[in-house]
Design a protein around this motif. Structure first.
Motif, mmCIF file in Angstrom:
data_model
loop_
_atom_site.group_PDB
_atom_site.id
_atom_site.type_symbol
_atom_site.label_atom_id
_atom_site.label_comp_id
_atom_site.label_asym_id
_atom_site.label_seq_id
_atom_site.Cartn_x
_atom_site.Cartn_y
_atom_site.Cartn_z
ATOM 1 N N MET A 221 0.834 -1.196 0.000
ATOM 2 C CA MET A 221 0.000 0.000 0.000
ATOM 3 C C MET A 221 0.874 1.254 0.000
ATOM 4 O O MET A 221 1.987 1.244 0.515
ATOM 5 C CB MET A 221 -0.911 -0.002 1.234
ATOM 6 N N HIS A 222 0.345 2.330 -0.558
ATOM 7 C CA HIS A 222 1.058 3.610 -0.574
ATOM 8 C C HIS A 222 0.508 4.484 0.550
ATOM 9 O O HIS A 222 -0.669 4.850 0.548
ATOM 10 C CB HIS A 222 0.884 4.307 -1.921
ATOM 11 N N ILE A 223 1.360 4.795 1.501
ATOM 12 C CA ILE A 223 0.962 5.546 2.689
ATOM 13 C C ILE A 223 1.707 6.875 2.723
ATOM 14 O O ILE A 223 2.937 6.913 2.548
ATOM 15 C CB ILE A 223 1.249 4.739 3.968
ATOM 16 N N LEU A 224 0.974 7.957 2.971
ATOM 17 C CA LEU A 224 1.569 9.292 3.070
ATOM 18 C C LEU A 224 1.683 9.711 4.525
ATOM 19 O O LEU A 224 0.754 9.509 5.320
ATOM 20 C CB LEU A 224 0.722 10.330 2.327
ATOM 21 N N LEU A 225 2.819 10.301 4.874
ATOM 22 C CA LEU A 225 3.044 10.892 6.187
ATOM 23 C C LEU A 225 3.155 12.394 5.989
ATOM 24 O O LEU A 225 3.954 12.853 5.172
ATOM 25 C CB LEU A 225 4.324 10.343 6.818
ATOM 26 N N LEU A 226 2.389 13.161 6.756
ATOM 27 C CA LEU A 226 2.322 14.612 6.524
ATOM 28 C C LEU A 226 2.563 15.407 7.800
ATOM 29 O O LEU A 226 1.682 16.118 8.292
ATOM 30 C CB LEU A 226 0.963 14.981 5.925
ATOM 31 N N PRO A 227 3.753 15.309 8.392
ATOM 32 C CA PRO A 227 4.019 16.079 9.615
ATOM 33 C C PRO A 227 4.058 17.573 9.346
ATOM 34 O O PRO A 227 4.300 18.007 8.214
ATOM 35 C CB PRO A 227 5.384 15.559 10.065
ATOM 36 N N PHE A 228 3.837 18.341 10.387
ATOM 37 C CA PHE A 228 3.854 19.802 10.284
ATOM 38 C C PHE A 228 4.580 20.345 11.505
ATOM 39 O O PHE A 228 4.156 20.103 12.640
ATOM 40 C CB PHE A 228 2.414 20.333 10.239
ATOM 41 N N GLY A 229 5.701 21.049 11.286
ATOM 42 C CA GLY A 229 6.384 21.666 12.414
ATOM 43 C C GLY A 229 7.873 21.423 12.416
ATOM 44 O O GLY A 229 8.507 21.268 11.365
ATOM 45 N N SER A 230 8.437 21.351 13.635
ATOM 46 C CA SER A 230 9.881 21.234 13.822
ATOM 47 C C SER A 230 10.291 19.765 13.869
ATOM 48 O O SER A 230 9.485 18.861 13.632
ATOM 49 C CB SER A 230 10.291 21.931 15.114
ATOM 50 N N ALA A 231 11.558 19.516 14.211
ATOM 51 C CA ALA A 231 12.062 18.143 14.275
ATOM 52 C C ALA A 231 11.255 17.288 15.244
ATOM 53 O O ALA A 231 11.010 16.104 14.993
ATOM 54 C CB ALA A 231 13.530 18.149 14.677
ATOM 55 N N GLY A 232 10.826 17.873 16.355
ATOM 56 C CA GLY A 232 10.029 17.132 17.323
ATOM 57 C C GLY A 232 8.694 16.683 16.773
ATOM 58 O O GLY A 232 8.092 15.723 17.270
ATOM 59 N N ASP A 233 8.210 17.367 15.721
ATOM 60 C CA ASP A 233 6.964 16.989 15.070
ATOM 61 C C ASP A 233 7.207 16.028 13.909
ATOM 62 O O ASP A 233 6.333 15.214 13.577
ATOM 63 C CB ASP A 233 6.250 18.240 14.537
ATOM 64 N N VAL A 234 8.389 16.127 13.292
ATOM 65 C CA VAL A 234 8.690 15.323 12.102
ATOM 66 C C VAL A 234 9.244 13.945 12.458
ATOM 67 O O VAL A 234 8.873 12.932 11.851
ATOM 68 C CB VAL A 234 9.673 16.086 11.185
#
Length: 412
Positions: free
Chosen positions: A1-14
């Motif tokens: 399956m193709h899964i997208l990860l979409l974090p937003f913010g700084s390193a602690g969020d990514v």
């Protein structure tokens, strides 16, 4: 399956999303991360596909905005930037071809728009308990909320029914973008788009924040995602030599995204001089550190905390959830200078666990920091509480359970 990860913010969020990506790839899925271009190198080192979101200058402009670390005002800056990012997120998602599942924080409004427009399943990922504005255990987002915590449930329920700041700061722009894309706009981002109907994942353990009756029913609560790219980025030779040359140092960091921390490091240097201990300063911009520091202080631009903190005596930081969880895992007492966002609530929870001390920016003076460092270095109770937290984290749940839960959202 193709899964997208979409974090937003700084390193602690990514980094937590990189952690998720590693495990999803180990299950045979194709994983693509979409976030600020600043994190492309880290994502690709972990083996993830990467789609850049915007220009580096845009992200830098946000973290260099002096308002970002101001209590209350910083939230406005973040949500305004989140609203500006909706169309770039949507365009990036649509450029990825067939997508089977998305995982994103609530601030990635473009992911929720893609769900409504294209029917792609979405899991909302909450990294900190502060995002759950519960009437039963109300997060400490501002010192004034200590009074609110003591109020009866009916009063808080009535108060929370009033317009929410996220709607004031982001909703107008999000509504316009929805209309352009043929999607029914939400009447409230907080009430309608905060948690995805497909699933909500809380990446912190119950001993840190117990689930409340008004949390989402489709929620899975897990443990801290302890990702810091330690495999790809070992301690530098200079740092290893410093650590081996004497007693365990106190480690100081204001957070990876904080480029306005000159006062933090000035106070830190003065406190270290008063205590007479050794110290390591970690900052992406060494120019924030006072010049001509003594030999008992070493400055580094980056060090994986999972490795460094095992050799630290005390950890002084800003209260970001990722940084704090690494301190828990290492069993190190914490001294937290909280500023904004989820930091006051995280710091309060550390204090309630007996594993550290919380200070506001105003309280963070050289004398106070020196006094608290002496207390943390000499007191066994907090070290024992910190060690107890490390023991709890070491009992990690079965990762297969989490992966199967995520994969079930795909089928649904």
């Amino acid at each position: 399956m193709h899964i997208l990860l979409l974090p937003f913010g700084s390193a602690g969020d990514v980094f937590p999303f990189i952690w998720l990506g590693r495990h999803l790839m180990a299950r045979g899925h194709r994983v693509t991360m979409i976030t600020a271009c600043l994190f492309e190198d880290q994502a690709r080192r972990a083996g993830l596909n990467f789609v850049s979101l915007g220009e580096k200058e845009e992200f830098e402009a946000m973290i260099r905005d002096p308002r970002i670390w101001k209590l209350g005002i910083g939230t406005k800056v973040v949500f305004e930037f989140a609203a500006k990012s909706v169309e770039p997120y949507l365009a990036a998602i649509e450029s990825c071809g067939k997508v089977d599942l998305m995982l994103a924080p609530v601030t990635a409004f473009g992911a929720r728009l893609a769900r409504e427009k294209h029917g792609i399943p979405l899991i909302t990922v909450h990294l900190q308990p502060a995002v759950f504005l519960s009437v039963h255990e109300t997060p400490l987002l501002h010192p004034a909320m200590r009074v609110l915590r003591a109020m009866p449930v009916w009063f808080k329920r009535a108060l929370f029914s009033l317009p929410n700041p996220v709607d004031l700061f982001a909703l107008p722009k999000v509504r316009r973008i929805c209309e352009v894309n043929g999607v029914k706009p939400p009447r409230s981002l907080w009430r309608e788009w905060w948690d995805s109907p497909d699933g909500v994942l809380a990446l912190f353990p119950e001993w840190f924040a117990a689930p409340q009756p008004d949390w989402p029913t489709n929620l899975l609560q897990w443990t801290f995602p302890l990702e810091d790219l330690a495999k790809e980025q070992p301690l530098s030779t200079e740092l290893q030599i410093f650590l081996a040359a004497g007693e365990k140092p106190v480690v100081f960091t204001p957070g990876s995204a904080n480029v306005q921390a000159s006062r933090f490091f000035a106070v830190a240097a003065q406190a270290v001089a008063q205590v007479g201990c050794r110290a390591v300063f970690v900052t992406r911009e060494p120019k924030q550190v006072p010049p001509s520091l003594p030999d008992n202080i070493l400055t580094v631009e980056y060090a994986p905390f999972s490795t460094l903190l095992k050799q630290a005596s005390v950890f002084v930081h800003h209260g970001g959830i990722g940084t704090m969880s690494q301190a828990f895992a290492a069993g190190v007492p914490q001294l937290i200078m909280h500023m904004a966002h989820d930091q006051p609530d995280n710091a309060n929870r550390v204090e309630r666990l007996g594993a550290g001390i919380s200070l506001s920016v105003r309280q963070f003076t050289s004398k106070r920091v020196a006094d608290e460092l002496k207390r943390l270095l000499g007191q066994t109770a907090m070290r024992e509480a910190a060690a107890k937290c490390a023991d709890r984290i070491s009992k990690a749940p079965d990762m297969d359970v989490l992966m199967r839960w995520i994969e079930e959202r795909i089928r649904r």
